[in-house]
Design an enzyme around this catalytic site. Structure first.
Site, PDB file in Angstrom:
ATOM      1  N   ASP A 526       0.859  -1.182   0.000  1.00  0.00           N
ATOM      2  CA  ASP A 526       0.000   0.000   0.000  1.00  0.00           C
ATOM      3  C   ASP A 526       0.901   1.240   0.000  1.00  0.00           C
ATOM      4  OD1 ASP A 526      -2.322   1.594   0.272  1.00  0.00           O
ATOM      5  OD2 ASP A 526      -2.048   1.661   2.433  1.00  0.00           O
ATOM      6  N   THR A 528      -0.324   4.886   1.171  1.00  0.00           N
ATOM      7  CA  THR A 528      -0.620   5.802   2.266  1.00  0.00           C
ATOM      8  C   THR A 528      -0.478   5.103   3.608  1.00  0.00           C
ATOM      9  OG1 THR A 528      -2.198   6.923   0.825  1.00  0.00           O
ATOM     10  CG2 THR A 528      -2.312   7.418   3.176  1.00  0.00           C
ATOM     11  N   GLY A 803      -5.219   3.382  -3.429  1.00  0.00           N
ATOM     12  CA  GLY A 803      -6.488   3.981  -3.819  1.00  0.00           C
ATOM     13  C   GLY A 803      -6.353   5.441  -4.176  1.00  0.00           C
ATOM     14  N   ARG A 884      -5.977   4.113  -7.736  1.00  0.00           N
ATOM     15  CA  ARG A 884      -7.438   4.092  -7.638  1.00  0.00           C
ATOM     16  C   ARG A 884      -7.959   2.655  -7.572  1.00  0.00           C
ATOM     17  NH1 ARG A 884      -8.629   8.609  -5.681  1.00  0.00           N
ATOM     18  NH2 ARG A 884     -10.789   8.390  -6.344  1.00  0.00           N
ATOM     19  N   LYS A 890      -7.105  -5.109  -5.092  1.00  0.00           N
ATOM     20  CA  LYS A 890      -5.809  -5.427  -4.495  1.00  0.00           C
ATOM     21  C   LYS A 890      -5.703  -6.919  -4.210  1.00  0.00           C
ATOM     22  CE  LYS A 890      -5.081  -0.965  -2.147  1.00  0.00           C
ATOM     23  NZ  LYS A 890      -4.776  -0.318  -0.846  1.00  0.00           N
ATOM     24  N   ASP A 910      -1.500  -1.008   5.957  1.00  0.00           N
ATOM     25  CA  ASP A 910      -1.754  -0.520   7.309  1.00  0.00           C
ATOM     26  C   ASP A 910      -3.216  -0.179   7.568  1.00  0.00           C
ATOM     27  OD1 ASP A 910      -1.431   3.043   7.403  1.00  0.00           O
ATOM     28  OD2 ASP A 910      -1.738   1.795   5.647  1.00  0.00           O
ATOM     29  N   ASN A 913      -8.618  -1.229   4.366  1.00  0.00           N
ATOM     30  CA  ASN A 913      -8.751  -1.532   2.940  1.00  0.00           C
ATOM     31  C   ASN A 913      -7.686  -2.509   2.459  1.00  0.00           C
ATOM     32  OD1 ASN A 913      -6.829   0.641   3.370  1.00  0.00           O
ATOM     33  ND2 ASN A 913      -6.699   0.761   1.148  1.00  0.00           N
ATOM     34  N   ASP A 914      -6.669  -2.766   3.269  1.00  0.00           N
ATOM     35  CA  ASP A 914      -5.594  -3.687   2.886  1.00  0.00           C
ATOM     36  C   ASP A 914      -5.810  -5.096   3.424  1.00  0.00           C
ATOM     37  OD1 ASP A 914      -4.144  -1.541   1.671  1.00  0.00           O
ATOM     38  OD2 ASP A 914      -3.466  -0.923   3.651  1.00  0.00           O
TER      39      ASP A 914
END
Length: 1176
Positions: A526, A528, A803, A884, A890, A910, A913-914
């Site tokens: 990821d 961010t 994203g 995005r 992912k 982290d 969403n991961d």
């Protein structure tokens, strides 16, 4: 419009279970009706946000049947605004439980005990059935295509139907991240264990000892090790699953205020009730407070802000920490009571979808005359619902208070549909050992059959029993201790990782796959919070002739301090282009930066005092804009107030305000790559169009210049995110023409967005004055650059899946050195149609050293139409950046890489969403960061910093794999050694299935006499730690799997065959097979087996330590000390003789010297890479 099919139907018995459960609930309710007592001593801090038209509490009364009474303090009145009332804001996390007094009372009655026990059994059974059915439903939803972004079916949802029995057709809102339930736990565990061949082999051998004719030695020597492994595995899995269930229970029992729950299914009353999150239903009107997790997918109905605006945090859903703006529909925002909201509002939504960025629905407002009608008719008004009105589950309300209507629950929420259920992860080393075990089993079977056939024809009557006995005699070839040793070794590696001071707070959550850390070939990360801190800071301003950065930014502060004097001196807004007017140019740029954004300031405490700015926080859809606003604040121009119609700036030097009216706002989009705003200076009656955007689009909008391209390139190379700033003064006639044309375009029924953009381009985006450039830095995590460089040199291909926007991801990739200097970046974006998809890949087929940058839309097109062709090309690239991306995309990428390459894939992230990506990986690593611990809790390994990953892979991964490979080979060697001796003895005994070593000798051989020295190899290391960073290329050899391959396996088989034959043949040569000499021969051969194994361990150690030396010495002493107690097996008179000593010495020299000599010469003539660097 069709209704959804009935869900979770277990039959007629379900209702009886529910009725029994409810009756027991009511029986115990009287003891707990005073548990929740709420007070309102603290006035609502959101009172200032209360809407004038908000809903009064006159119609709200407490419930006396399902939940506890809510009592108001004298400080609160019934006329307080609904969404401003904070009666529940401090108590929404209370859990439902019975008071201790009620439990004591119930305990006195046998009847109550029986009811509770029976109720728990029913609840357990219902829970298991529900989870099984939800999992079945989750799988079937994938088959039915529920992820389709354009579903054909529609649902009509109303607050009036939330209590209806038919509404229970929707899934339960209970969260369940558990892998097992009480029904499936034991079957799944046993299946996962016995699907491995060597475990199944051990089970068959153990069960065979129940048959008297096949029993050899102690039954416990076969049963106990296998039972130990299964018990340890079950306890570990049960502990992990119980911890997951406890975390789920906390979320499921969080209380939420539901405004439209009735006292029964047949009656709907306007009441406020505290309902656990797991019991929320579709159609519920839920009141949410600031910093409260949203428990289900909802549509925003009303906000505490009079404009209808609310902000949410979506970091646990899409990984972006910036706040998202949500706007309540005007028709519901103006409603003044709950009854009106229930009777006049219904929603029409599509079937559940995975898309978190798109949503289409309708809000239907029924006039009072048609109240009670649940379907649209000609008298109703319909309003569009988009993603701007959605509140997805697991996001957090960031501002004020809001009311939402539940539209999707449980497995139909966006969060759940983008989450992949975790499974049991199996290490690559275990799969390799499983394959080798199959070969050994075939060898054992062939050897057993050959020995029986060699006895001559015709075969004896019990020949098949002889084959079975031979199979059991040679079962030590696949030693039952193999699994025990490997599992214990994994625990040692986990302990070493967690105790490493260089990577503090690292947690190993899955201890079954540490060896895979040394086999990683693809790293999916990821952006961010993983590579970056998501902490933006404006680092540089460039005005063409001069730039400001670092300490020179103080000059900007000096210029801004005289801002009002400059404005007063230029009432017409004229701009001087002389060099002496540099301060004027800086002021123009800072004013534009302070106005051209979508940032809203909020304050912890309501105040109008300009001096109290310390409590301000900024809300925005982009962290870049917050960084720019904070920069303006640091140089003396603060953003004081902002709503949809006005902006107020505060000049700190003079304590004066500058007020502007917002006429139009054009937000940033990935298509336009720019944002603009039209403001009117109220003091000077001037209208300005201000715009900022990417250099690629702004270059044709601003006035021509010769420095723009060069400076934007320089900033990009520095890893800064650049924005071009421009503005234009609008005369009244030009502004009026624009307004007229823009309104016409906004009413167009065809290509409305395109028409509106054409008007903006024609009237506004022409010859803007170029004010300057900004360079914003997204701070990288500590040591990210060096870590990525190390991992790339180690041969690991790194993909960044985020994203975030394309431009942002590209800047971070450059600054993090994911993209090398001078490396070509091939961009594929906005590819929504498959026609041109394959042609876009042609360049990458030829240039495999290029880097690919692709957006989520294009990735989705390839995944749908050209999955095979796409991945065959991109898996060869050194780096891929996907922007995005949805959480499910992912996870899909991780699965496809594993499928196409067969290589080990590591995913690191982290945020929530991961989680899907982490769980789909061979090795999942979670970082504990600003986005919470959701990824950390779901991961196999939890770390605090990205750079910990380099040591985790290069050092601990190397040691875990190399040690386990050597440990497995030694255990197989130890088993082969004694089996070869047994085979030689059987052949010499006229092919009879007679046991050479029995009883304690078989048990002690693989435990007390050899286990500790062999297991001490888990502390060995072939190179020093600093060399793994100095020579990261050594990691490439690990990925080839050379430490445990068919080559090394057959080499150890040959060594075992040679040494076992030498030991047994020499023992039989020195002493005959006569019964009188049997104990002498066994004493000699068994002793040689023990001494041979200890010496083999000693000559295989790379780096000695005290533990290794102690285990060998102590084990040798244990064996020598136990010899006097082995009178049933050894001739002790012979053991204490000189003959024993010289015969043992001779056998050991013959069996060990050739092996040592070959290893020594091979190491000198063809040294491995790790030996070369160790010598350097």
């Amino acid at each position: 419009m069709s209704s959804s099919p009935k869900r979770y139907s277990f039959g007629d018995d379900t209702d009886s279970f529910d009725d029994l459960d409810n009756s027991l609930d009511r029986a115990l309710h009287s003891a707990s009706n005073n548990l929740f007592t709420y007070s309102q001593n603290t006035p609502s801090r959101n009172a200032s946000f209360g809407s004038a038209g908000a809903i009064p509490l006159t119609t709200i009364r407490s419930d006396s049947h399902e939940h506890e009474r809510i009592e108001d303090n004298d400080t609160s009145s019934d006329m307080s605004p609904l969404i401003a009332n904070s009666a529940y804001s401090h108590n929404h996390n209370l859990s439902l439980s019975s008071s201790s007094s009620s439990l004591n009372m119930a305990a006195r009655s046998m009847s109550s005990r029986f009811k509770r026990a029976f109720r728990r059994s029913i609840n357990l059974f219902n829970m298991a059935k529900r989870e099984l059915d939800q999992e079945r439903r989750r799988k079937s939803s994938t088959v039915q295509g529920m992820e389709n972004d354009h579903p054909d079916t529609e649902r009509c949802i109303s607050a009036k139907t939330t209590n209806a029995r038919s509404n229970k057709t929707y899934p339960s809102n209970a969260i369940s991240n558990a892998k097992y339930n009480p029904i499936t736990f034991i079957p799944i565990i046993l299946y996962e264990q016995f699907k491995f061949f060597f475990n199944l082999y051990f089970l068959i051998v153990a069960l065979s000892q129940i048959i008297p004719q096949l029993r050899i030695g102690y039954l416990s020597s076969y049963i106990v090790p296998l039972a130990f492994v299964l018990t340890v595995t079950m306890m570990k899995e049960a502990g992990d699953d119980i911890a997951r269930r406890r975390r789920d229970k906390e979320q499921n029992n969080e209380l939420y205020e539901v405004l439209n729950r009735g006292t029964s299914d047949a009656q709907l009353t306007v009441e406020t009730k505290l309902v656990p999150a797991k019991n929320l239903r579709v159609g519920d009107l839920v009141r949410l407070h600031k910093d409260v997790r949203i428990p289900a997918d909802m549509i925003l109905i009303q906000s505490s802000d009079h404009t209808g605006e609310s902000f949410i945090k979506t970091d646990q859903l899409d990984g972006e920490t910036d706040w998202k703006l949500r706007i309540a529909p005007n028709v519901t925002q103006k409603m003044t009571n709950v009854t009106e909201m229930i009777n006049t509002v219904s929603l029409i939504v599509g079937s559940p979808s995975k898309s978190i960025h798109h949503f289409n629905g309708k809000l239907v407002h029924h006039p009072q005359s048609s109240a009670g009608s649940a379907s649209p008719n000609s008298h109703n008004q319909s309003f569009p619902i988009t993603v701007d009105q959605t509140l997805w589950a697991n996001t957090v309300l960031a501002s004020g208070t809001a009311i939402g209507m539940v539209v999707y629950t449980g497995i139909e929420t966006r969060q759940s549909m983008n989450t992949t259920m975790s499974g049991v992860k199996i290490g690559l080393l275990e799969l390799e050992i499983n394959s080798l075990s199959k070969i050994l089993c075939v060898v054992v079977f062939i050897l057993s059959v050959v020995l029986v056939l060699a006895n001559g024809f015709p075969l004896k009557k019990g020949w098949y029993i002889d084959i079975m006995r031979f199979l059991i005699l040679f079962s030590s070839i696949i030693p039952v201790s193999l699994r025990v040793n490997l599992d214990l070794a994994k625990s040692v590696y986990a302990s070493q990782i967690q105790k490493d001071d260089d990577i503090p707070s690292t947690i190993v959550r899955t201890s079954t796959i540490p060896e895979d850390l040394g086999r990683i070939e693809y790293l999916l990360s990821d952006k961010t919070g993983t590579l970056t801190q998501n902490d933006m800071e404006l680092k540089k301003l460039h005005l063409g002739t001069v730039s400001y950065a670092g300490e020179t930014l103080d000059i900007v502060t000096d210029y801004v301090s005289s801002l009002l004097a400059y404005l007063d001196a230029n009432p017409a807004g004229s701009i001087s282009k002389k060099k002496k007017d540099l301060s004027s140019r800086v002021c123009d740029l800072v004013i534009t930066l302070a106005l051209c954004h979508n940032v809203t300031p909020t304050y912890e405490e309501d105040t109008d005092e300009y001096s109290n700015f310390t409590e301000v926080t900024y809300q925005a859809a982009s962290p870049d804009e917050i960084a720019i606003v904070k920069f303006c604040e640091s140089v003396g121009l603060r953003l004081f107030k902002r709503d949809r119609h006005s902006i107020t700036l505060f000049h700190t030097k003079t304590n004066q305000t500058l007020e502007y009216e917002i006429l139009y706002n054009f937000p940033f989009s990935s298509e336009t790559k720019r944002m603009g705003i039209i403001v009117k200076d109220k003091q000077r009656d001037e209208t300005w169009f201000m715009q900022k955007g990417a250099d690629t689009v702004m270059a044709t909008i601003v006035s021509t210049t010769d420095w723009l391209d060069e400076e934007t390139g320089n900033m990009a190379r520095e890893g800064l995110r650049t924005l071009v700033i421009g503005r234009k003064k609008l005369p009244d006639h030009l502004y009026n023409e624009f307004v007229e044309s823009y309104q016409k375009a906004s009413l167009a029924m065809h290509d409305r967005d395109s028409a509106m953009q054409k008007v903006i381009s024609y009237y506004l985006e022409q010859d803007l004055e170029l004010l300057g450039l900004t360079g914003v830095e997204d701070k990288l995590q500590l040591n990210v650059k060096t870590s990525i460089e190390l991992l790339r040199n180690a041969g690991i291909k790194i993909w960044m899946l985020t994203g975030d926007k394309v431009e942002t991801a590209k800047c971070v990739s450059i600054s993090a050195r994911l993209i090398s200097r001078g490396q070509y970046v091939h961009e594929i974006t906005k590819l929504g149609h498959p026609d041109m998809a394959l042609s876009q890949l042609e360049y990458l087929r030829i240039n495999t050293n290029a880097c690919l940058l692709i957006d989520g839309e294009s990735l989705g097109t390839y995944m749908k139409y050209y999955r095979d062709e796409f991945f065959k090309v991109v898996i060869k690239l050194p780096a891929v950046i996907a922007c995005r991306c949805s959480p499910q995309q992912k996870a899909d990428v991780a699965v496809m890489i594993r499928t196409f390459t067969g290589k080990r894939v590591c995913c690191i992230g982290d945020g929530g969403n991961d989680v899907s990506m982490i769980q789909c990986a061979d090795v999942g690593v979670g970082i504990v960061g600003k986005e919470g611990k959701q990824a950390s809790l779901a991961a196999d390994f939890s770390i605090d910093q990205f750079y910990y990953l380099s040591k985790l892979l290069l050092w601990h991964g190397r040691n875990s794999y190399k040690r386990s490979a050597k440990l497995g080979q030694f255990i197989i060697h130890r088993g082969l050694l004694i089996s070869v001796a047994q085979a030689v003895y059987s052949i010499s005994s006229k092919f009879e299935p007679l046991a050479l070593y029995q009883g304690w000798l078989m048990v002690g051989y693989s435990t007390f006499y050899t286990m500790a020295p062999v297991f001490s190899l888990t502390l060995d290391c072939d190179i020093d730690e600093h060399l793994t960073k100095l020579y990261p290329e050594l990691y490439r050899e690990l990925t080839l799997g050379k430490s445990l391959s068919y080559k090394t396996f057959f080499m150890w088989v040959f060594i075992s065959l040679f040494q076992g034959s030498v030991i047994q043949l020499f023992s039989q040569q020195f002493h005959s097979l006569a019964d009188s000499k049997f104990t002498i021969m066994v004493a000699l051969s068994f002793s040689c087996l023990i001494y041979n194994e200890l010496i083999m361990v000693a000559i295989s150690i790379y780096k000695w330590n005290r533990v290794m030396a102690a285990t060998i010495i102590i084990t040798l002493l244990i064996y020598i000390g136990s010899i006097p107690f082995l009178t049933d097996y050894f001739d002790l008179k012979y053991v204490w003789s000189i003959s024993y000593l010289w015969q043992v010495s001779l056998i050991l020299v013959v069996s060990l010297f050739p092996v040592w000599l070959v290893q020594y010469l091979n190491r000198k003539l063809r040294p491995p890479s790790y030996a070369k660097v160790q010598q350097d």
